[in-house]
Design a protein around this motif. Sequence first.
Motif, PDB file in Angstrom:
ATOM      1  N   THR A 306       1.333  -1.600  -0.136  1.00  0.00           N
ATOM      2  CA  THR A 306       0.196  -0.293   0.076  1.00  0.00           C
ATOM      3  C   THR A 306       1.223   1.512  -0.245  1.00  0.00           C
ATOM      4  O   THR A 306       0.627   1.609  -0.738  1.00  0.00           O
ATOM      5  CB  THR A 306      -1.189  -0.085   1.307  1.00  0.00           C
ATOM      6  N   GLU A 309       3.021   1.827  -3.290  1.00  0.00           N
ATOM      7  CA  GLU A 309       1.991   2.408  -4.605  1.00  0.00           C
ATOM      8  C   GLU A 309       0.924   4.082  -4.578  1.00  0.00           C
ATOM      9  O   GLU A 309       1.687   4.617  -5.494  1.00  0.00           O
ATOM     10  CB  GLU A 309       0.288   1.051  -4.651  1.00  0.00           C
ATOM     11  N   GLY A 310       1.007   3.906  -2.831  1.00  0.00           N
ATOM     12  CA  GLY A 310       0.996   5.795  -2.896  1.00  0.00           C
ATOM     13  C   GLY A 310       2.032   7.019  -2.709  1.00  0.00           C
ATOM     14  O   GLY A 310       1.338   7.578  -3.169  1.00  0.00           O
ATOM     15  N   GLN A 311       2.908   5.733  -2.622  1.00  0.00           N
ATOM     16  CA  GLN A 311       4.262   7.274  -2.862  1.00  0.00           C
ATOM     17  C   GLN A 311       4.999   7.009  -3.615  1.00  0.00           C
ATOM     18  O   GLN A 311       5.663   7.763  -4.294  1.00  0.00           O
ATOM     19  CB  GLN A 311       5.483   6.541  -1.521  1.00  0.00           C
TER      20      GLN A 311
END
Length: 407
Positions: A306, A309-311
Amino acid sequence: MDKEWIAATIEKISTWGKGTRGTSRLAFSAEDWQAKEYFISLMKEAGLAVRFDAFGNIIGRLEGRNPHAPAVVTGSHLDTVPEGGDYDGIVGVVGGLAAIKQLKEKGELTHPLELIIFAAEESSRFGFATMGSKVMAGTTNLSAWSKAKDQNGITLAEALEAQGFDLQGIPNAIRQKQELKAFVELHIEQGPVLEADKTTIGIVSAIAAPTRLKITVEGMAAHSGTTPMDQRQDALVSAAMIVLAVQEIAMEQSHLGTVGTVGAMKVHPGVMNVVPGLVEMWVDIRGINHESIIEAMQDIKDAISTIAEGQDTPVSIEVLSSDKPVFMDDHIKGIIEEASRRLGISYKRMPSGAGHDAMNMAQLTAAGMIFIPCRNGISHNPEEYTQLEDIAAGVEVLTETLYQLAK
């Protein structure tokens, strides 16, 4: 028992690697070799026949009435972490020799006695823990070990070769199960439980197993002054989020005795005015509940996915080791308990949060561990300290335990 000899021997060993900030006696270093040479002289003086195996484990043997009987074994290690203390491992080696010297005075026993100084118990230099006992148990990962290097770029193979050993020859050091009857290790607790309970002897019920990861976070190195905040791929920010995730997940599993630690991190390029482009981090997850460790590992992998993907910072995970918790032998636990009771020494049964050579020896033979308190539960630190009276009590219990196994 010669308490003065025990204290003087521990103090003498501490001189190799002693610095202004603790003792640094890394595996296969010059200081490690010097301490081993000194202790070999003590073993020979006590009448033990001494040999090295192919990995540099030192085995001292006192024959029994039946030289073909399986050996009763004790021992620990002399290597330390960087800037460590003077009792971790050393108590088990010095105490083991003190116990064998006492048993020798009682007269010949049926079973031979062995004292082993395990090589490279600490993972500090090459990234793998309890290497010497893994070699004996035949559980080495030779492919991974062949790639191992220390911080100076020296490979494990080179370090071994410098002391006359051969990495490719370590299969010759595997011990056969029929050679051994039992293994018992004396060790400081490395935690606060015994001291807090005012108890002298810990009878180890199980040893927590570490799962160790190397996590690599890839970002994009960029100028810290000209790169807008919303356009950065900062590997260190992602790494910091992973550190917090490991802590949170370990806290969720802590009621089952599981712990998680991010103990080391390297930031590249590692300068103030560049957005970090790459971070390497090392994670230690351990406990005595295997299902809890598996659940924590899966949660960590999900959290990393997570975050990555977010960063927009790809992350790779390399499992360096994955061991299962090891339970100590019931019969030996009973012998240690009876010995403590007979000697009038307080005791309790307890798990070990730290890994030890006993966990690998348990794959070869019945194994047990005896803990003694250390001040404030501090270990792997220059402040590490254990009272001589507690060491002496541990040696008395060890001596009686070995006697009952070898008589």
